[in-house]
Design a protein around this motif. Structure first.
Motif, PDB file in Angstrom:
ATOM      1  N   PRO A   1       0.804  -1.227   0.000  1.00 37.27           N
ATOM      2  CA  PRO A   1       0.000   0.000   0.000  1.00 37.27           C
ATOM      3  C   PRO A   1       0.834   1.273   0.000  1.00 37.27           C
ATOM      4  CG  PRO A   1      -0.871  -1.583   1.564  1.00 37.27           C
ATOM      5  CD  PRO A   1       0.409  -2.152   1.073  1.00 37.27           C
ATOM      6  N   ALA A   2       1.883   1.297   0.829  1.00 38.69           N
ATOM      7  CA  ALA A   2       2.696   2.516   0.909  1.00 38.69           C
ATOM      8  C   ALA A   2       3.411   2.807  -0.400  1.00 38.69           C
ATOM      9  CB  ALA A   2       3.711   2.383   2.046  1.00 38.69           C
ATOM     10  N   LYS A   3       3.743   1.758  -1.164  1.00 35.58           N
ATOM     11  CA  LYS A   3       4.415   1.960  -2.444  1.00 35.58           C
ATOM     12  C   LYS A   3       3.462   2.549  -3.478  1.00 35.58           C
ATOM     13  CE  LYS A   3       8.545   0.626  -1.474  1.00 35.58           C
ATOM     14  NZ  LYS A   3       9.668   1.591  -1.521  1.00 35.58           N
ATOM     15  N   MET A   4       2.221   2.074  -3.464  1.00 32.91           N
ATOM     16  CA  MET A   4       1.236   2.649  -4.379  1.00 32.91           C
ATOM     17  C   MET A   4       0.984   4.110  -4.037  1.00 32.91           C
ATOM     18  SD  MET A   4      -2.839   1.885  -4.645  1.00 32.91           S
ATOM     19  CE  MET A   4      -3.915   3.106  -5.400  1.00 32.91           C
ATOM     20  N   VAL A   5       0.679   4.384  -2.771  1.00 29.63           N
ATOM     21  CA  VAL A   5       0.333   5.743  -2.362  1.00 29.63           C
ATOM     22  C   VAL A   5       1.525   6.673  -2.536  1.00 29.63           C
ATOM     23  CG1 VAL A   5      -0.462   7.193  -0.459  1.00 29.63           C
ATOM     24  CG2 VAL A   5      -1.445   4.903  -0.771  1.00 29.63           C
ATOM     25  N   GLY A   6       2.701   6.237  -2.085  1.00 28.99           N
ATOM     26  CA  GLY A   6       3.892   7.054  -2.233  1.00 28.99           C
ATOM     27  C   GLY A   6       4.312   7.240  -3.674  1.00 28.99           C
ATOM     28  N   GLY A   7       3.903   6.317  -4.547  1.00 34.86           N
ATOM     29  CA  GLY A   7       4.272   6.413  -5.953  1.00 34.86           C
ATOM     30  C   GLY A   7       3.698   7.627  -6.650  1.00 34.86           C
ATOM     31  N   ALA A   8       2.557   8.121  -6.172  1.00 38.18           N
ATOM     32  CA  ALA A   8       1.967   9.320  -6.792  1.00 38.18           C
ATOM     33  C   ALA A   8       2.928  10.489  -6.707  1.00 38.18           C
ATOM     34  CB  ALA A   8       0.643   9.662  -6.112  1.00 38.18           C
ATOM     35  N   ALA A   9       3.558  10.653  -5.542  1.00 43.70           N
ATOM     36  CA  ALA A   9       4.543  11.723  -5.379  1.00 43.70           C
ATOM     37  C   ALA A   9       5.873  11.359  -6.004  1.00 43.70           C
ATOM     38  CB  ALA A   9       4.746  12.030  -3.895  1.00 43.70           C
ATOM     39  N   GLY A  10       6.283  10.085  -5.858  1.00 45.42           N
ATOM     40  CA  GLY A  10       7.586   9.671  -6.351  1.00 45.42           C
ATOM     41  C   GLY A  10       7.775   9.918  -7.835  1.00 45.42           C
ATOM     42  N   LEU A  11       6.733   9.656  -8.616  1.00 48.31           N
ATOM     43  CA  LEU A  11       6.816   9.869 -10.056  1.00 48.31           C
ATOM     44  C   LEU A  11       7.061  11.336 -10.393  1.00 48.31           C
ATOM     45  CD1 LEU A  11       3.943   7.506 -11.196  1.00 48.31           C
ATOM     46  CD2 LEU A  11       6.307   7.369 -12.003  1.00 48.31           C
ATOM     47  N   ILE A  12       6.389  12.230  -9.665  1.00 52.84           N
ATOM     48  CA  ILE A  12       6.521  13.659  -9.946  1.00 52.84           C
ATOM     49  C   ILE A  12       7.818  14.206  -9.361  1.00 52.84           C
ATOM     50  CG2 ILE A  12       5.385  15.891  -9.762  1.00 52.84           C
ATOM     51  CD1 ILE A  12       3.858  13.858 -11.424  1.00 52.84           C
ATOM     52  N   GLU A  13       8.200  13.703  -8.186  1.00 54.53           N
ATOM     53  CA  GLU A  13       9.446  14.159  -7.564  1.00 54.53           C
ATOM     54  C   GLU A  13      10.648  13.856  -8.449  1.00 54.53           C
ATOM     55  OE1 GLU A  13       9.365  12.108  -3.893  1.00 54.53           O
ATOM     56  OE2 GLU A  13       8.094  13.598  -2.870  1.00 54.53           O
ATOM     57  N   GLU A  14      10.627  12.702  -9.104  1.00 46.55           N
ATOM     58  CA  GLU A  14      11.751  12.337  -9.961  1.00 46.55           C
ATOM     59  C   GLU A  14      11.870  13.289 -11.146  1.00 46.55           C
ATOM     60  OE1 GLU A  14      13.673   8.453 -12.241  1.00 46.55           O
ATOM     61  OE2 GLU A  14      11.662   8.324 -11.399  1.00 46.55           O
ATOM     62  N   VAL A  15      10.730  13.682 -11.696  1.00 51.85           N
ATOM     63  CA  VAL A  15      10.760  14.657 -12.793  1.00 51.85           C
ATOM     64  C   VAL A  15      11.356  15.970 -12.311  1.00 51.85           C
ATOM     65  CG1 VAL A  15       9.372  16.000 -14.413  1.00 51.85           C
ATOM     66  CG2 VAL A  15       8.788  13.606 -13.982  1.00 51.85           C
TER      67      VAL A  15
ATOM     68  N   LYS B   1       9.309  23.363 -14.246  1.00 58.95           N
ATOM     69  CA  LYS B   1       9.794  22.891 -12.950  1.00 58.95           C
ATOM     70  C   LYS B   1       8.978  23.437 -11.785  1.00 58.95           C
ATOM     71  CE  LYS B   1      13.953  22.331 -10.157  1.00 58.95           C
ATOM     72  NZ  LYS B   1      15.419  22.473 -10.087  1.00 58.95           N
ATOM     73  N   GLY B   2       8.582  24.687 -11.841  1.00 59.56           N
ATOM     74  CA  GLY B   2       7.828  25.276 -10.731  1.00 59.56           C
ATOM     75  C   GLY B   2       6.551  24.522 -10.407  1.00 59.56           C
ATOM     76  N   PRO B   3       5.629  24.389 -11.363  1.00 61.92           N
ATOM     77  CA  PRO B   3       4.383  23.668 -11.080  1.00 61.92           C
ATOM     78  C   PRO B   3       4.600  22.200 -10.741  1.00 61.92           C
ATOM     79  CG  PRO B   3       4.154  25.032 -13.044  1.00 61.92           C
ATOM     80  CD  PRO B   3       5.599  25.045 -12.683  1.00 61.92           C
ATOM     81  N   ILE B   4       5.597  21.556 -11.383  1.00 65.87           N
ATOM     82  CA  ILE B   4       5.871  20.152 -11.086  1.00 65.87           C
ATOM     83  C   ILE B   4       6.342  19.997  -9.645  1.00 65.87           C
ATOM     84  CG2 ILE B   4       7.469  18.258 -11.604  1.00 65.87           C
ATOM     85  CD1 ILE B   4       7.243  19.065 -14.565  1.00 65.87           C
ATOM     86  N   THR B   5       7.180  20.917  -9.192  1.00 67.33           N
ATOM     87  CA  THR B   5       7.675  20.862  -7.812  1.00 67.33           C
ATOM     88  C   THR B   5       6.540  21.063  -6.814  1.00 67.33           C
ATOM     89  OG1 THR B   5       9.841  21.690  -8.515  1.00 67.33           O
ATOM     90  CG2 THR B   5       9.295  21.880  -6.175  1.00 67.33           C
ATOM     91  N   VAL B   6       5.663  22.010  -7.087  1.00 69.19           N
ATOM     92  CA  VAL B   6       4.516  22.262  -6.201  1.00 69.19           C
ATOM     93  C   VAL B   6       3.626  21.022  -6.128  1.00 69.19           C
ATOM     94  CG1 VAL B   6       2.394  23.604  -5.923  1.00 69.19           C
ATOM     95  CG2 VAL B   6       4.530  24.753  -6.535  1.00 69.19           C
ATOM     96  N   LEU B   7       3.373  20.401  -7.281  1.00 70.76           N
ATOM     97  CA  LEU B   7       2.539  19.200  -7.311  1.00 70.76           C
ATOM     98  C   LEU B   7       3.198  18.079  -6.509  1.00 70.76           C
ATOM     99  CD1 LEU B   7       0.097  17.624  -8.377  1.00 70.76           C
ATOM    100  CD2 LEU B   7       1.389  17.174 -10.472  1.00 70.76           C
ATOM    101  N   ALA B   8       4.499  17.907  -6.670  1.00 69.63           N
ATOM    102  CA  ALA B   8       5.212  16.860  -5.935  1.00 69.63           C
ATOM    103  C   ALA B   8       5.118  17.081  -4.433  1.00 69.63           C
ATOM    104  CB  ALA B   8       6.668  16.812  -6.382  1.00 69.63           C
ATOM    105  N   GLU B   9       5.257  18.331  -4.014  1.00 69.53           N
ATOM    106  CA  GLU B   9       5.206  18.633  -2.579  1.00 69.53           C
ATOM    107  C   GLU B   9       3.838  18.295  -1.997  1.00 69.53           C
ATOM    108  OE1 GLU B   9       6.309  22.717  -2.513  1.00 69.53           O
ATOM    109  OE2 GLU B   9       8.478  22.311  -2.578  1.00 69.53           O
ATOM    110  N   ASP B  10       2.775  18.607  -2.717  1.00 68.28           N
ATOM    111  CA  ASP B  10       1.436  18.277  -2.220  1.00 68.28           C
ATOM    112  C   ASP B  10       1.224  16.764  -2.165  1.00 68.28           C
ATOM    113  OD1 ASP B  10       0.594  20.799  -1.648  1.00 68.28           O
ATOM    114  OD2 ASP B  10      -0.535  21.091  -3.503  1.00 68.28           O
ATOM    115  N   LEU B  11       1.610  16.084  -3.236  1.00 66.02           N
ATOM    116  CA  LEU B  11       1.394  14.640  -3.285  1.00 66.02           C
ATOM    117  C   LEU B  11       2.219  13.896  -2.242  1.00 66.02           C
ATOM    118  CD1 LEU B  11       1.313  14.087  -7.167  1.00 66.02           C
ATOM    119  CD2 LEU B  11      -0.626  13.948  -5.591  1.00 66.02           C
TER     120      LEU B  11
END
Length: 375
Positions: free
Chosen positions: A256-270, A355-365
């Protein structure tokens, strides 16, 4: 609920209960430093339960620090910049684990987790059944994507082996898209992830290292060398790895934690590394990978959205807007046939605008795991 359905959901419920346990205060952070040669110390011992690791990057490259159980990634902290420190909180069962230590050619470290009394927490886990539906739906999505990945990789590798350079180039980005969408799950298998998606920077000898294989080795041949000579064995290995990934995912219960954390992980990597253009450096098809990462993240978020909206509707409204903003920015660089502009055509200003919007999205997720009681 029927007995067969209960039996099928039991592994998910057990994982959810484990993820929600050990909510007591974590002990003092465990320090580990990664240098150009490996981990210091190379061996760590911690009690079972929750541990906080304080990882210092004293090497010359951005790195990820992973805790492995066999080939399976248990926990990881990505994109640690040279000279910086990041923390990783992990709830671990007794046993012996491995730690990655910078370059793939570096020896792995050893992490020993000892059974200890008092590691269970007083708090209660989240309701297991609340996440069973999203997890089952995500497993179905992942299965569909890995099937598509195998199909597209077969077409791509056949073109490579036949020496059809133009066709192989046209198929490269589309073959990678399904993998990029499900990277939180695909990258759980450390050996396959490193085999298929490794970059030259992960080795001391870079492109000259024999361990540099997979998609990016073939990408170099097609775009930098303008040749398929010698790529046949790499194509065969990539195809075999894709089929092995499909086999392993079929039998996998997604944590479960991998699925939920994956939403942010994908964006954080970008935001942290891919925005620099280091991913598809030869083909400049980076935007295709970005878009697939956003699609994969959006899928996880959409599945979890009803659960989060009940407790934090403002978060959901804000995240909806952030996703829309990032998707609109990417659409600017997409042509009618669905392909994206080469990444080297974007100016520094264009990249910063992304980068700006992607970073903001990653922080929220990144707060999703906490909202669902999985931290």
């Amino acid at each position: 609920m029927t007995a067969p359905m209960t039996a099928r959901l039991a592994p998910l419920a057990a994982l959810l209960a484990l993820s929600g346990s050990a909510l007591a205060e974590a002990p003092d952070p465990v320090a580990v430093t990664v240098t150009d040669k490996g981990c210091e110390p190379a061996s760590l011992t911690v009690p079972a339960g929750k541990s906080v690791f304080r990882i210092r990057n004293q090497s010359r490259r951005v790195l990820e620090w992973e805790i492995l159980q066999g080939t399976l990634i248990v926990e990881e902290r990505e994109n640690i910049i040279p000279g910086f420190v990041q923390t990783l909180t992990a709830t671990l069962q007794p046993g012996t684990y491995a730690m990655t230590c910078g370059l793939l050619s570096n020896p792995k470290g050893t992490l020993t987790v000892l059974a200890a009394a008092g590691t269970e927490a007083a708090g209660g886990p989240p309701d297991p059944m609340a996440l069973v539906g999203p997890l089952a739906a995500y497993k179905h999505y992942v299965a569909g994507q890995v099937g598509l990945f195998v199909e597209r990789t077969r077409a791509f590798t056949e073109a490579v082996k036949a020496g059809r350079i133009a066709e192989a180039k046209a198929l490269y980005a589309t073959a990678r898209q399904p993998y990029e969408r499900i990277e939180p799950v695909a990258s759980l298998f450390n050996d396959l992830d490193k085999s298929m998606d490794v970059r030259a920077d992960d080795f001391e000898q870079k492109e000259a290292d024999p361990g540099f294989i997979g998609f990016h080795r073939i990408e170099k041949g097609l775009w930098a060398d303008h040749s398929t000579e010698g790529l046949g064995p790499h194509a065969d290995r990539l195809m075999a790895d894709a089929e092995e990934l499909k086999r392993r995912i079929t039998d996998l219960t997604i944590p479960p934690a991998k699925m939920v954390g994956g939403a942010a992980g994908l964006i954080e990597e970008v935001a942290a590394t891919k925005i620099s253009g280091e991913e598809d450096r030869y083909s400049r098809t980076d935007l295709s990978d970005f878009h697939a990462n956003v699609e994969g993240s959006r899928k996880i978020y959409d599945l979890l959205r009803p659960l989060v909206e009940r407790q934090d509707p403002d978060f959901v409204a804000r995240t909806d807007r952030n996703f829309a903003r990032v998707e609109a920015l990417l659409t600017k660089y997409r042509s009618e046939d669905g392909s994206f502009a080469p990444y080297d055509r974007l100016s520094d200003r264009d990249r910063q605008a992304l980068k700006g919007p992607i970073t903001v999205l990653a922080e929220d997720l990144s707060t999703l795991r906490g909202k669902l009681g999985l931290d």
